[in-house]
Scaffold this active site. Structure first.
Site, PDB file in Angstrom:
ATOM      1  N   LYS A 117       0.946  -1.109   0.081  1.00 39.33           N
ATOM      2  CA  LYS A 117      -0.350   0.025  -0.249  1.00 39.33           C
ATOM      3  C   LYS A 117       0.807   1.423   0.081  1.00 39.33           C
ATOM      4  CE  LYS A 117      -4.387  -0.908   2.565  1.00 39.33           C
ATOM      5  NZ  LYS A 117      -5.617  -1.040   1.030  1.00 39.33           N
ATOM      6  N   GLU A 201      -3.939   6.890   7.126  1.00 39.63           N
ATOM      7  CA  GLU A 201      -4.267   7.603   6.253  1.00 39.63           C
ATOM      8  C   GLU A 201      -5.671   8.504   6.953  1.00 39.63           C
ATOM      9  OE1 GLU A 201      -6.381   5.261   3.350  1.00 39.63           O
ATOM     10  OE2 GLU A 201      -4.938   5.377   2.503  1.00 39.63           O
ATOM     11  N   HIS A 236     -15.837  -6.002   5.073  1.00 46.22           N
ATOM     12  CA  HIS A 236     -15.303  -5.889   3.818  1.00 46.22           C
ATOM     13  C   HIS A 236     -15.393  -7.415   2.905  1.00 46.22           C
ATOM     14  CE1 HIS A 236     -13.180  -2.838   6.012  1.00 46.22           C
ATOM     15  NE2 HIS A 236     -12.928  -4.058   7.755  1.00 46.22           N
ATOM     16  N   ARG A 293      -6.928  -8.345 -10.500  1.00 47.04           N
ATOM     17  CA  ARG A 293      -6.949  -9.697 -10.840  1.00 47.04           C
ATOM     18  C   ARG A 293      -9.503  -9.283 -11.931  1.00 47.04           C
ATOM     19  NH1 ARG A 293      -8.752  -9.163  -5.386  1.00 47.04           N
ATOM     20  NH2 ARG A 293     -11.295  -8.803  -4.973  1.00 47.04           N
TER      21      ARG A 293
HETATM   22  C1  MV4 Z   1     -11.020   3.659   4.099  1.00 51.04           C
HETATM   23  C2  MV4 Z   1     -11.843   4.172   5.155  1.00 51.04           C
HETATM   24  C3  MV4 Z   1     -12.233   5.774   5.572  1.00 51.04           C
HETATM   25  N1  MV4 Z   1     -11.236   6.135   5.633  1.00 51.04           N
HETATM   26  N2  MV4 Z   1      -9.611   4.091   4.648  1.00 51.04           N
HETATM   27  C4  MV4 Z   1     -12.003  -0.794   3.788  1.00 51.04           C
HETATM   28  C5  MV4 Z   1     -11.607  -1.861   3.176  1.00 51.04           C
HETATM   29  C6  MV4 Z   1     -10.532  -1.178   1.899  1.00 51.04           C
HETATM   30  N3  MV4 Z   1     -10.431  -1.232   0.888  1.00 51.04           N
HETATM   31  C7  MV4 Z   1     -10.366  -0.089   2.516  1.00 51.04           C
HETATM   32  N4  MV4 Z   1     -11.258   0.359   3.809  1.00 51.04           N
HETATM   33  C8  MV4 Z   1     -11.746   1.265   3.802  1.00 51.04           C
HETATM   34  N5  MV4 Z   1     -10.443   2.355   4.093  1.00 51.04           N
HETATM   35  C9  MV4 Z   1      -9.375   5.425   4.548  1.00 51.04           C
HETATM   36  N6  MV4 Z   1      -8.767   7.040   4.877  1.00 51.04           N
HETATM   37  C10 MV4 Z   1     -12.614   3.817   5.616  1.00 51.04           C
HETATM   38  C11 MV4 Z   1     -12.757   1.837   4.805  1.00 51.04           C
HETATM   39  C12 MV4 Z   1     -13.942   1.142   4.610  1.00 51.04           C
HETATM   40  C13 MV4 Z   1     -14.909   0.576   3.800  1.00 51.04           C
HETATM   41  C14 MV4 Z   1     -14.744   0.966   2.634  1.00 51.04           C
HETATM   42  C15 MV4 Z   1     -15.103   0.196   1.242  1.00 51.04           C
HETATM   43  C16 MV4 Z   1     -16.466  -0.015   1.870  1.00 51.04           C
HETATM   44  C17 MV4 Z   1     -16.430  -0.445   3.479  1.00 51.04           C
HETATM   45  C18 MV4 Z   1     -16.361  -0.027   4.418  1.00 51.04           C
HETATM   46  C19 MV4 Z   1     -15.986  -0.285   5.522  1.00 51.04           C
HETATM   47  C20 MV4 Z   1     -15.560  -0.170   6.719  1.00 51.04           C
HETATM   48  C21 MV4 Z   1     -14.447   0.678   6.257  1.00 51.04           C
END
Ligand code: MV4
Length: 622
Positions: A117, A201, A236, A293
């Site tokens: 990342k 972040e 997730h 993918r």
């Molecule tokens: C985040 C976020 C809020 N702020 N990053 C969850 C999966 C991964 N791909 C990244 N995720 C998140 N990153 C920042 N800076 C909130 C999430 C997140 C989330 C993102 C997409 C769908 C559902 C989620 C549920 C909880 C947190």
């Protein structure tokens, strides 16, 4: 690179789905299978099959050596990895290339570029792709990370650089929690990914998860195929996916699409990929990660573009140009997908295993069902318990939504409990129906178990009665043709018992049902319930679990034992932690008791219903 025989290094619905297109394009197909999958439909469908090992994934679908050996044995000259398993494994892609096999996916270098990342983010920032403000530097000392987190400002997300899909992630809302969050995230990342590297972040709250499908060929063409909105997730794991996003208009799509194309170009991408963004309520969007993918949810993009993405993958891997340019794209209508799982959504989302006794996928206008099951197949504890993807396409979002609800009502699985009733409720929720569900949706609303209707109980009793009436002389059951006497039938669902009166062979509605020994599984009003006939069983004494025996609720592995013989425990105290399908379950005492014996060891594999702890009710504890 030209090839003629494609080995699909995967299982279930995706293996079947990839082979359907490969066959249609004139390729020969090779399925690989583990022992648990010997009788699976994707194996029956393939032109050739190779056994790769026993059921555990480490000895089968995750073994690079065994897959390469299968390719060699079958004479395959191309490998499609599907999703999950080895699909984003740089070493696997490289090993395929080294073995002279066309890897139907991106170059190993592109997989590597998105694998970390911190490095990926630095590269995206250089490429002008908007990223969440944060820290992705080399100084990983506690003091520096704390300083950087305060500079970003709370709330802050602490993420494992080697993680993905939400694993190894922590939200910090209060300054007092910061130090602890950094330390535990690092320890967790070290043990889960072998690297404790972290990034920080700014947390974007109540955002949407919007991802852009991209495609690149080996001739420098990179395009996007619009977005998917996957905001409805639980831990997730995506639950509902749709295209287009209710929150994205043509202008935002163009801007997000351009950012996604820039991301793919920056890493020399080829093939199908997905660039994930968080989309805030203010239309600001930020790069999260790139999935290198084809994804589970690709069918919604196929529905609205009319394109076959697996066909595109095969063409690109064969060296052809992308079939369409960006300008040639037109989006048609709206599509929504749900993931039908063998899990009990009303009992902590526990994964379910067992034999599929009845399977009726819906048909109907605009409905597509991708699955890898058939009657007689067993959902095993070895793999992800997804049964099917149900997808509906319509002219409008509302048409797609109502078609999907109807399709789920018609889609019946008898055997393991599924999340189908829960999915229908999500789709019918006013907030989802209005297109307003964000990533906060599932955490914000409760979906308690529905009541089982009187009609359900009565129907189950009548079906059991009918079954036994066929087996035994009618007089044994108290049934007189001329003067029907009610026959008592005692039924149980979990700890609930009811005594029903069946008055003869009433007309039984043509509902799906299955009789399995003393059990009858009945599907009524989209709710599937398993009833157990207790008519001839000794009367129930205590509630399950309170008989002093703690039993495994499913097949799994013991990961922690918190008690020893002689301990006094209190009701609700966690005694054992059982891991099943990557999820840890806390098994708790049903009563105040004294532990007599613990029958298992840490690390031990146990089967469903095995006795783990024996206790005696502890009078002194009251
Ligand atoms: C985040 C976020 C809020 N702020 N990053 C969850 C999966 C991964 N791909 C990244 N995720 C998140 N990153 C920042 N800076 C909130 C999430 C997140 C989330 C993102 C997409 C769908 C559902 C989620 C549920 C909880 C947190």
């Amino acid at each position: 690179m030209s090839f003629s025989k494609v080995l699909v290094a995967n299982r279930g619905e995706i293996a079947w789905r990839v082979m359907r297109t490969a066959k249609a394009m004139g390729y020969r197909t090779v399925a690989v299978y583990s022992d648990a999958d010997r009788d699976a439909p994707h194996v029956a469908f393939a032109d050739e099959v190779v056994r790769i090992g026993p059921s555990p994934v480490g000895e089968s679908y995750l073994s690079i050596d065994r897959i390469l050996e299968a390719a060699h044995k079958s004479g395959a000259d191309a490998v499609h990895p599907g999703y999950g398993f080895l699909s984003e494994n740089e070493a696997f892609a490289a090993a395929c290339e080294k073995a002279g096999l066309a890897f139907i996916g991106p170059p190993p270098s592109a997989i590597a570029a998105m694998g970390n990342k911190a490095a990926a983010k630095r590269r995206m920032i250089d490429a002008g792709v908007p990223c969440v403000p944060g820290y992705q530097g080399a100084d990983q000392g506690d003091a520096n990370l704390e300083k950087e987190a305060r500079k970003i400002g709370l709330p802050v997300m602490v993420k494992a650089a080697a993680g993905g899909g939400g694993r190894g992630m922590r939200l910090v809302e209060r300054d007092a929690d910061l130090v602890e969050a950094i330390r535990t995230a690092r320890t967790e990342a070290e043990s889960a990914f072998g690297s404790g590297e972290l990034i920080l972040e700014k947390a974007v709250v109540d955002a949407r998860h919007v991802e852009i499908q991209v495609f690149a060929d080996a001739h420098g063409n990179v395009i996007h195929l619009g977005e998917r909105d996957c905001s409805v997730q639980r831990r997730h794991q995506k639950v509902i996916e749709e295209a287009p996003s209710p929150a994205v208009d043509a202008d935002l799509r163009r801007r997000m699409g351009a950012a996604a194309v820039a991301a793919a170009r920056a890493i020399g991408y080829r093939g199908a990929g997905t660039v994930e963004f968080l989309l805030g309520a203010d239309e600001a969007f930020y790069f999260l990660e790139m999935n290198t993918r084809l994804q589970v949810e690709h069918p919604v993009t196929e529905a609205i573009t009319g394109q076959d993405l697996v066909a595109w993958q095969l063409k690109v891997a064969a060296g052809e140009k992308l079939p369409l340019t960006q300008e040639q794209f037109a989006f048609n209508g709206h599509a929504i997908e749900v993931r039908l799982y063998a899990e009990d959504a009303y009992a902590g989302f526990l994964p379910q295993t067992g034999r599929i006794d009845f399977w009726r996928p819906a048909t109907g206008a605009g409905v597509r069902i991708d699955h890898g099951i058939r009657v007689g197949l067993t959902i095993s504890p070895f793999y992800d318990p997804m049964i099917a993807k149900v997808i509906a396409h319509g002219g409008t979002r509302e048409e797609a939504r109502t078609r999907l609800v109807q399709a789920l009502r018609e889609t019946v699985v008898l055997g393991p409990v599924t999340n189908r009733h829960f999915l229908i409720r999500l789709l019918e929720h006013p907030e989802f129906a209005a297109g307003k569900a964000t990533t906060a949706f599932l955490g914000k609303h409760e979906f308690p178990a529905p009541a089982i209707s009187d009609a359900h109980w009565q129907l189950a009793a009548a079906l059991l009665w009918q079954q036994s009436a066929e087996r035994y002389p009618v007089t044994l059951r108290g049934w007189r043709n001329s003067n029907p006497e009610p026959t008592p039938v005692r039924l149980a669902v979990g700890n609930t018992e009811r005594l029903l009166q069946v008055t003869g062979p009433e007309k039984i509605e043509p509902v799906p049902f299955h009789i399995d020994g003393d059990d009858v599984i009945v599907d009524l009003d989209a709710l599937t319930i398993r009833f157990t006939d207790k008519t001839y069983a000794p009367p129930a004494t205590a509630a399950a679990g309170s008989d002093g025996k703690l039993r495994a609720p499913m097949d799994g592995k013991i990961v922690a034992i918190n008690v020893a013989a002689g301990d006094t425990v209190t009701k609700g105290q966690t005694l054992i932690v059982l891991e099943a399908m990557k999820i840890q379950h806390q098994l708790k005492a049903a009563l105040d008791a004294k532990v007599e014996s613990v029958a298992v060891k840490e690390g031990q594999q146990v089967s469903n219903r095995a006795i783990l702890v024996t206790m005696a009710a502890d009078a002194a504890a009251h």
